[in-house]
Write a protein that holds these residues in place. Sequence first.
Motif, PDB file in Angstrom:
ATOM      1  N   ARG A  76       7.763  -5.650 -22.075  1.00  0.00           N
ATOM      2  CA  ARG A  76       6.521  -5.046 -22.576  1.00  0.00           C
ATOM      3  C   ARG A  76       5.585  -6.134 -23.063  1.00  0.00           C
ATOM      4  O   ARG A  76       4.372  -6.080 -22.850  1.00  0.00           O
ATOM      5  CB  ARG A  76       6.833  -4.091 -23.726  1.00  0.00           C
ATOM      6  N   SER A  77       6.186  -7.132 -23.723  1.00  0.00           N
ATOM      7  CA  SER A  77       5.360  -8.215 -24.216  1.00  0.00           C
ATOM      8  C   SER A  77       4.685  -8.943 -23.055  1.00  0.00           C
ATOM      9  O   SER A  77       3.515  -9.299 -23.122  1.00  0.00           O
ATOM     10  CB  SER A  77       6.227  -9.171 -25.029  1.00  0.00           C
ATOM     11  N   ARG A  78       5.427  -9.137 -21.979  1.00  0.00           N
ATOM     12  CA  ARG A  78       4.850  -9.831 -20.833  1.00  0.00           C
ATOM     13  C   ARG A  78       3.724  -9.042 -20.197  1.00  0.00           C
ATOM     14  O   ARG A  78       2.824  -9.598 -19.588  1.00  0.00           O
ATOM     15  CB  ARG A  78       5.927 -10.068 -19.779  1.00  0.00           C
ATOM     16  N   LEU A  79       3.810  -7.708 -20.322  1.00  0.00           N
ATOM     17  CA  LEU A  79       2.765  -6.864 -19.750  1.00  0.00           C
ATOM     18  C   LEU A  79       1.537  -6.816 -20.652  1.00  0.00           C
ATOM     19  O   LEU A  79       0.539  -6.192 -20.309  1.00  0.00           O
ATOM     20  CB  LEU A  79       3.308  -5.454 -19.519  1.00  0.00           C
ATOM     21  N   GLY A  80       1.645  -7.459 -21.837  1.00  0.00           N
ATOM     22  CA  GLY A  80       0.447  -7.540 -22.666  1.00  0.00           C
ATOM     23  C   GLY A  80       0.495  -6.696 -23.915  1.00  0.00           C
ATOM     24  O   GLY A  80      -0.532  -6.453 -24.557  1.00  0.00           O
ATOM     25  N   LEU A  81       1.687  -6.248 -24.291  1.00  0.00           N
ATOM     26  CA  LEU A  81       1.832  -5.438 -25.492  1.00  0.00           C
ATOM     27  C   LEU A  81       2.558  -6.291 -26.529  1.00  0.00           C
ATOM     28  O   LEU A  81       3.766  -6.463 -26.457  1.00  0.00           O
ATOM     29  CB  LEU A  81       2.652  -4.199 -25.139  1.00  0.00           C
ATOM     30  N   VAL A  82       1.822  -6.882 -27.450  1.00  0.00           N
ATOM     31  CA  VAL A  82       2.408  -7.866 -28.345  1.00  0.00           C
ATOM     32  C   VAL A  82       2.280  -7.402 -29.789  1.00  0.00           C
ATOM     33  O   VAL A  82       1.269  -6.814 -30.169  1.00  0.00           O
ATOM     34  CB  VAL A  82       1.727  -9.240 -28.163  1.00  0.00           C
ATOM     35  N   ARG A  83       3.322  -7.668 -30.582  1.00  0.00           N
ATOM     36  CA  ARG A  83       3.315  -7.165 -31.951  1.00  0.00           C
ATOM     37  C   ARG A  83       3.501  -8.278 -32.977  1.00  0.00           C
ATOM     38  O   ARG A  83       3.940  -9.374 -32.661  1.00  0.00           O
ATOM     39  CB  ARG A  83       4.439  -6.149 -32.139  1.00  0.00           C
ATOM     40  N   THR A  84       3.186  -7.947 -34.222  1.00  0.00           N
ATOM     41  CA  THR A  84       3.551  -8.808 -35.340  1.00  0.00           C
ATOM     42  C   THR A  84       4.526  -8.021 -36.212  1.00  0.00           C
ATOM     43  O   THR A  84       4.804  -6.854 -35.943  1.00  0.00           O
ATOM     44  CB  THR A  84       2.337  -9.203 -36.184  1.00  0.00           C
ATOM     45  N   PHE A  85       5.052  -8.688 -37.247  1.00  0.00           N
ATOM     46  CA  PHE A  85       6.073  -8.042 -38.059  1.00  0.00           C
ATOM     47  C   PHE A  85       5.646  -7.951 -39.514  1.00  0.00           C
ATOM     48  O   PHE A  85       4.975  -8.824 -40.051  1.00  0.00           O
ATOM     49  CB  PHE A  85       7.389  -8.815 -37.962  1.00  0.00           C
ATOM     50  N   GLN A  86       6.115  -6.874 -40.132  1.00  0.00           N
ATOM     51  CA  GLN A  86       5.812  -6.621 -41.531  1.00  0.00           C
ATOM     52  C   GLN A  86       6.439  -7.705 -42.421  1.00  0.00           C
ATOM     53  O   GLN A  86       5.758  -8.320 -43.234  1.00  0.00           O
ATOM     54  CB  GLN A  86       6.374  -5.248 -41.880  1.00  0.00           C
ATOM     55  N   ASN A  87       7.758  -7.928 -42.248  1.00  0.00           N
ATOM     56  CA  ASN A  87       8.384  -9.042 -42.946  1.00  0.00           C
ATOM     57  C   ASN A  87       8.265 -10.215 -41.998  1.00  0.00           C
ATOM     58  O   ASN A  87       8.884 -10.220 -40.959  1.00  0.00           O
ATOM     59  CB  ASN A  87       9.861  -8.791 -43.206  1.00  0.00           C
ATOM     60  N   LEU A  88       7.473 -11.177 -42.397  1.00  0.00           N
ATOM     61  CA  LEU A  88       7.174 -12.284 -41.502  1.00  0.00           C
ATOM     62  C   LEU A  88       8.370 -12.716 -40.682  1.00  0.00           C
ATOM     63  O   LEU A  88       9.450 -12.942 -41.188  1.00  0.00           O
ATOM     64  CB  LEU A  88       6.709 -13.473 -42.330  1.00  0.00           C
ATOM     65  N   GLU A  89       8.182 -12.828 -39.401  1.00  0.00           N
ATOM     66  CA  GLU A  89       9.246 -13.316 -38.521  1.00  0.00           C
ATOM     67  C   GLU A  89       8.740 -14.560 -37.813  1.00  0.00           C
ATOM     68  O   GLU A  89       8.865 -14.690 -36.604  1.00  0.00           O
ATOM     69  CB  GLU A  89       9.629 -12.245 -37.494  1.00  0.00           C
ATOM     70  N   ILE A  90       8.150 -15.468 -38.577  1.00  0.00           N
ATOM     71  CA  ILE A  90       7.704 -16.698 -37.915  1.00  0.00           C
ATOM     72  C   ILE A  90       8.929 -17.555 -37.618  1.00  0.00           C
ATOM     73  O   ILE A  90       9.983 -17.383 -38.207  1.00  0.00           O
ATOM     74  CB  ILE A  90       6.710 -17.506 -38.782  1.00  0.00           C
TER      75      ILE A  90
END
Lengths: 250, 257, 332, 293, 379
Positions: free
Chosen positions: B77-91
């Motif tokens: 999904r990410s490769r298709l352009g659906l990218v997310r961030t996270f509530q508890n930082l996941e850097i």
Amino acid sequence: MNAPLLEITNLDVFYGKIHALRNVSLNVRPGEIVSLIGGNGAGKTTLLCTISGLIRASSGAITFAGEDISRRAPEKIVQEGCSHVPEGRLVFSPLSVADNLRLGAYGRRGAGPRAETREQATEDLERILTMFPVLRERRKQAAGTLSGGEQQMLAIGRALMARPRLLLLDEPGMGLAPLVTREIFRHIVTLRDSLGLTVLLVEQNARRALKIADRGYVLETGRVTLEGPSRELLANRDVQHAYLGRDIDG
Amino acid sequence: MAEPLLRCTDVGVRFGGLQALAGVDLSALPGEITAVIGPNGAGKTTLINAISGMVQAQRGTFRLGADDITFAPAHERSRLGLVRTFQNLEIFSNMTVLENVMTGCHARLRVPAWASLLRTRASRAMEKTIRDEALEVLDFVGLFELAKYQAKDLPFGKQRLLELARALGARPRLLLLDEPAAGLNMSETQVLADLILAVREHFRLGIVLVEHDMDLVMRISDQVMVLCFGQVISRGTPAQVQRDPEVIAAYLGDDED
Amino acid sequence: MSVGYRRDMRWLGGFLVVLLLAPPLLGNNYYLTVLTMCCLNAMIAVGLSLLVGHAGQISLGHAGFYGLGAYTTAALSTTLGVPVGLSMLAGVGATSGVAALVGLPALKLKGHYLAMATLGFGVILSILFNETVGVTGGPSGFTGIPRLSLFGVEFSSDLSVYYFILALLGLVIWVAFNILHSRVGRALRALHTSEKAAQAMGIDIARYKLFIFVVSAAFAGLAGVLYAHYLTFIAPASFGFLFSVQLIVMVVLGGMTSVPGTIAGAFFLTVLPEFLRAFENVEILLFGAILVLCMMYLPDGLAGGSSRLWRLVWRKMFVRAEKDPMEGGGNG
Amino acid sequence: MDQASLLQYLITGLTVGATYGLTALGFTIIFNTTGIINFAQGEFVMLGGMMSVFFMRALGLPEPLAIVLAVAGTTLIGALVERLAIRPVRDCPAINLVIITIGVSILIRGAAMLLWGKDTFALPAFSGAAPVAFFGAALMPQTLWVLAISLLILAGLKMFFSRSIHGKAMLACSFDPKAAALVGIGVDRMVLLSFMISALVGAVGGAILAPITLTSFDVGVMLGLKGFAACILGGLGNPFGAAAGGLILGVLESLGAGLISSAYKDALAFVILLALLFVRPSGLFGQKDGKRV
Amino acid sequence: MKMARAAAIVLALFTFLGCSKESDSFKIGAVLSVTGPASFLGEPEKNTLLMLQDELNAKGGVEGRKVQIVIYDDESDVNKCVMAAKKLIENDKVAVVIGPSISGNTLAIAKFFAPAKIPLVSCSAAEKIVKPVDPWVFNTPQLDRHAVGKILMDAKKKGYAKLAILTVSDGFGQAGRAVLQELIPAQGLALVADEVFGPKDTDMSAQLTKIKGAAPDAIICWGTNPGPAVVARNRAQLGITTPLYMSHGVASKKFIELAGVSAEGLILPAGRLVAVSQVPDGNPQKALLTKYVADYTKKFGTAPSTFGGHAYDALMLVTEAVKMGKSFKPQDIRDNLEKIKAMPGTAGVYTMTPENHNGLDESAFVMVTIEKGEWKVVD
């Protein structure tokens, strides 16, 4: 005015190589709600952790109820009556809600000046469950299955089980819905009013924190830059500019 | 009206005995910011997880543009352009800031792994492209100066920005932001709000935003959806939702203090 | 990052030059043997550090892969008469293939469970080496393995074998650095920190885990293949679970995320017993104590410890400001 | 296959399995407090057996007294290990601590070798060596001792962790040491206690098993390996699972040796363990998601 | 700077080079498994060598030179053995090497000796060591073939037709198993069960139960302590009355101690060392065995095992070869080793030839049984 319950003088703390707190002095008097505000990385959480003994100060004194606690182990400080509700709640997620609460009174087992009997512990548990009815509903559930707000209540309830005189609260509203945050803050005020609890509060939402606090301290890069009654801080232009932003609530 | 970029229909997620989401529909338009709000435990994060593929929904369909992504794994999904961030930082704390963003660019340029192993000309060229693009994104969010620092040494607020930059590195068509303002104070939140608007402008993408900070939600979102106990209780413009008595009762509370 | 890559290449160059010049300085065959064993262990450890230090997965079965490489080439070249070059390739190939088959289900496990699965796999392999007497020669070992030879040319002296092994170690380190300084390396470190975030960035974590597992197993297989033809004798005891544990110790002791550190760890743990030989019975006590003390006082491993020491010396000797603030922090 | 033989395999398996189970219990206790796997656990078992032998032979003490002293001595050593090698570095990454425990195990093994030599020793059985016939199979009285004492220890631990507040406080230390300290749990003391209890359990195991399995300075390596396998088989962190895992592993080996091939019995047990992990990634009785990774 | 770090590591490598100083002594090297799983072999071997070194030097050494034995422990590990052997050859420049204790290690290092032109006298028993003959490699223990021959002769005499074997899965057991599998059918006997146990196993009831099911006339167990002791105990516990043969690998007091009453009545082939007092006075080994047992017991407090005897024989063969040629040259020692005739040792009477580098035969063994906790010669 009566003697401060907590008095911090000239505290310096190093966090690795970072000089996290520089010459910090503050005090909290019995029955007060005191709010610490400041940007990210200003040292608010570090300060609370230093008070509760998780971090050692390199110099300076922390006096709680007349005794120097700066060299004591965290569990001893809890036994003295100073409980810390950490940032992120940190409930014991696989254990049940009731077990979490019972563990809150762990430091009061056995002998000691503030030791309690089994009956008292049961009584305390009952009191907390009455105070937070959601917890009663879920007391057999694993703590990890609770929602954020419920976990926050559990964390506060757990801390109250130690019958503290001073409660250190770190970001109780973080990640919570406005409604829930308000409820938590209402509880904090109630605790002070009904139990005479003293509270030292760290909160990102400075406006909300200052609204319930009697006094406040502003921390910037490890130093106290401003202190005073909440009303004055709320009215202070610098504070408004740096921490309060545009008010949409009021 | 434009064709929806993301369309989720009748989404249902169940954990054991708990119905986390039931019959939720969500569509997000390109260039619009759609906010999802609701009390804790209402299923907002579950919804984001279901959309991003971290949790497999038992019911419902997901479409991204023309693609049916209902059964695609998260990385697809990410490769298709659906990218997310996270509530508890996941850097990625063990990398530099620049590397974090370069990792964000990971999926876009495809060179087989063995090429990297042998450091072929193609793989070196790709590294260079990725690096330049990553620096560009860092410049955009204002972290250019910090590119060489270890991500874990950044203050919290900057880490939030880094997480956003990393997601932008993937050049998403749709960005899912999970509580981007959590832990930020009010002035930092305002900076963030401006940045999100700029991102929408500059990258021309759709944004789905889960957030508690009503200030932020009201200020930047075009549409708001309110979840409560896994169900949608209200939708509309920010102003409409804010006045909805059901929303006030379940989520906002009456403003007494 | 290319700055870091150049620095690592300089390090690799220096390392190879030193080891190239070492044999004449050392003088005799015994030291050469010790050095050769160091290089072989380093080869496995470097692969394992990619898996453990960077991708955050664990394997307590790498001794099994080492043995698999060794036994495959031994059986093919000795029993079936396959030319050594070919049988060596087959050894590495077989190891990679088996690693892929095992890794596919095993890498779905996490933490201690993964440790157990790989450990169990290692134990199964070592039992197979021990019991399939017809193929492996059983517990008393596999004798008469031909010496290393390529394209009909035999590496007749130990020195030539050493240089061949050194060249391959150089290649392995080079590949390791390439991995670390590429998108593959970033993907590995990403999934180490947060599998969720890595997925969100479009990284197929299952594929990358398997990839690095197979690569590290292939390095172990390569070392095994070389070992078999170097020693011309192998026995199951060399490929047991204790050696797997020792390999992990090398990686952690050296400093998990640093390739030079890992190599230092491998060299250190290979040389240490030779050093301690003079202490006879007390050797085992000293070995345990040194291990415990190292871990207690060098939490970042030899790499962290030596860079700390080096920085101190550097400052003492040349009083000038450090230009590059990132220097000395190890790699990755 | 006659039933008497089958029963014999089962009895044999349970006896050997009790060895693994007791070692696994030790692993569980330390894991439950600290989240680390203590690779020196097998050495605690060895110490229990070897010290009993030492006290009986060198000092001429009666067996029960020798065992009590051995258990006390091992508990003390457990405490020393925690104070000297674990506490000073407890904030290190888990893998470093695990390596330290490996070093400690080498150290203990070396010391035992220097003190007591490399020989194997036997301890007399508690109540005679005459086997009892049991439906055609032979049952040693010592086997009954082992099973009974193991069960007792298991029941005790189960009670401790699921009922007593101290047991829960120990669990709390592993979930979140910081939060545990903040509710007034002395984390240092809990970790110390966990090392002592697991040394004690290990030593008791070593002493009651020595009459059956014999003992020498190096029995800990194999026991550690099998004990760890038993832990994982049962699901890490669950004392009941650990004990059950041990018994299952023992029975698998015994049945494997008897029915299939004695050469591949260990391999067979591990193949089944692996297959099981692939189906149930957190063991038979483990929580669905490994709470610690 | 990384380069410098690498240099530092290599420097550390250099610093452990001990320089070996030349001396007038007769330098003998030994690689033994003093620790590790095979320490039961290596430790008595080491003790014996040290004892003999003092004894020889007290008498003025060999041919006027002091004997100096350099002993390295290979920890029963093949890699360490290889390194130790190289160190002896390259650094210590010894004239001859004794050991290793285990066959695998011997096989791993055997090929180093022809190029180095130094003789190796191994203390391990595998047939492969001396067959085919490597001109530079010898061994001193009795061969498995001889032990198996002895057992089968006894079994045939007693009329046992169906035999079961239970062997340990290490080098010793594997070698024995191979010979057993070859000789049992060759002697016209039936092999009805072939079971294996691990060297660290603590219970063999399962294997014995299975063997019991096959109803053999006798069981042959092949292993070294402590496994066979467990087998003996389990046999008694299971109430199995089938006769049990043991291998020469358990011919030590320790076995009787471990097996306790279960050891009663077991039969095994053993060197004469275990029952010196029962050796008839005319036997050429008698004097030597009596002295060795007395000296060893006096010095180390325990009776010697036959394994220590292998090192004793190795050193005596070497010194004999030196005396024969009055030369310390490795080449001469090798040549003279092949010429040794009828020299009594602890294991038997050695007669070496260029084709036979072991020099013993079946007469090196006697069949013994265990009676009231003592060895008793039965033939």
